[in-house]
Scaffold this active site. Sequence first.
Site, short mmCIF file in Angstrom:
data_model
loop_
_atom_site.label_atom_id
_atom_site.label_comp_id
_atom_site.label_asym_id
_atom_site.label_seq_id
_atom_site.Cartn_x
_atom_site.Cartn_y
_atom_site.Cartn_z
N GLN A 86 27.38 -1.59 -1.87
CA GLN A 86 26.70 -1.04 -0.78
C GLN A 86 25.23 -0.96 -0.69
OE1 GLN A 86 28.36 0.68 2.49
NE2 GLN A 86 26.28 0.21 2.87
N ASP A 129 24.44 9.98 4.58
CA ASP A 129 25.90 9.74 4.21
C ASP A 129 26.73 10.99 4.60
OD1 ASP A 129 28.39 8.44 3.52
OD2 ASP A 129 27.81 8.75 1.39
N CYS A 168 25.77 4.28 5.75
CA CYS A 168 26.90 3.20 5.28
C CYS A 168 28.11 3.33 5.98
CB CYS A 168 27.23 3.40 3.63
SG CYS A 168 27.94 4.96 3.31
N HIS A 225 28.41 3.29 -5.82
CA HIS A 225 28.83 2.18 -4.72
C HIS A 225 27.67 1.24 -4.60
CE1 HIS A 225 30.72 0.64 -1.56
NE2 HIS A 225 30.71 1.57 -0.62
N ARG A 237 38.50 -0.62 -5.53
CA ARG A 237 38.06 0.69 -5.07
C ARG A 237 38.89 1.91 -5.68
NH1 ARG A 237 36.00 2.46 0.83
NH2 ARG A 237 34.34 1.18 0.08
N ARG A 249 26.63 -6.77 4.93
CA ARG A 249 27.50 -6.44 3.74
C ARG A 249 28.17 -7.82 3.27
NH1 ARG A 249 30.57 -1.59 2.48
NH2 ARG A 249 30.29 -2.40 0.21
#
Length: 309
Positions: free
Chosen positions: A138, A227, A267, A135, A108, A293
């Site tokens: 995700q 988001d 998310c 991302h 990340r 996930r």
Amino acid sequence: MKHFINLKDISAKDLRKILVDAKKRKKNRKKLSTLEVDKNSPLKGKLLIQMFEKSSLRTRLSFYLAIKQLGGGTLTLRSNELHLGEGGETLEDTAKILSTYGDGFMFRTDSDFKIKSLKNYLSIPIINGLSPSSHPTQVLSDIFTVEEIKKKPISKLNITWIGDSNNVLNSLIVASVKFNFKLNIGCPKNYGPNKFILDWVKRNTKKIKIFNNANNAAVNADVVFSDKVISLNDRVNKKKKLSQFKNFRITQKLMSYAKKNCIFLHCLPRGSEVEEKVFFSKQSKVWQQALNRVHVQKSILLYCFGKLR
Ligand code: CP
Ligand code: NVA
């Protein structure tokens, strides 16, 4: 060896294979507890090294459980505790060491350039666990959640995004091409997707529409995504940006423009972009979304390790 850096670089067929595998694996481990290993331990003895330059809760936990459930193990590093983070060791040397000690690398980062450079030096797969531009883990998992709840291929559904044109939206846009679904984007005038993305979209699909009115974007939606307005390390005038998004909150009123059985996904972590009445409503499936996930990361790992059947 396959990397997982951007959905754009992965064929639609492989992305679908990952989702099919995740569905099978999720079903097959219904009776197993959290740390029990899947039948045949497909990644027995493998080490996934994870490195975070930014905060994370879900991505960190889901990769930890994913590799454990496949029979392997993980080690988590923070870049500021390495020589690399302090500027004393090059990316190239760091990548060589990661490749010598580990079997896969989940990263990340604050820099898309770093992912690209590391990829050139690593001899193990690299997975993008969130970068400024995308991302992908995700969004692939979110497609899994949508299809699981709606019991239909996503290509038959109307998807709406209300919010900032950020990394998650970029991956959702790419996914709309790969999985062939309709995507309405609701955002303020000056916060639309960047030209590079729009040019790519024009060449690849005609199924994306941009609205500067949130209610219009939500009309007839099967799924509304949102988001945070301020992303991790977003270097902007936060007060000003938040005020520009004041008409782009997910409210009950906004949800009333969507289909009756429309679901809400986010998310996480969240800010003030969604009102609590929606966030804690029956329409909100954010906890199921977060847990899924784990299942999708497992199939992403198998894809990267060349073990996806
Ligand atoms: N959604 C997500 O990536 O969460 P984390 O930042 O907690 O990993
Ligand atoms: N767009 C958000 C996603 C967090 C998971 C961010 O980059 O902070």
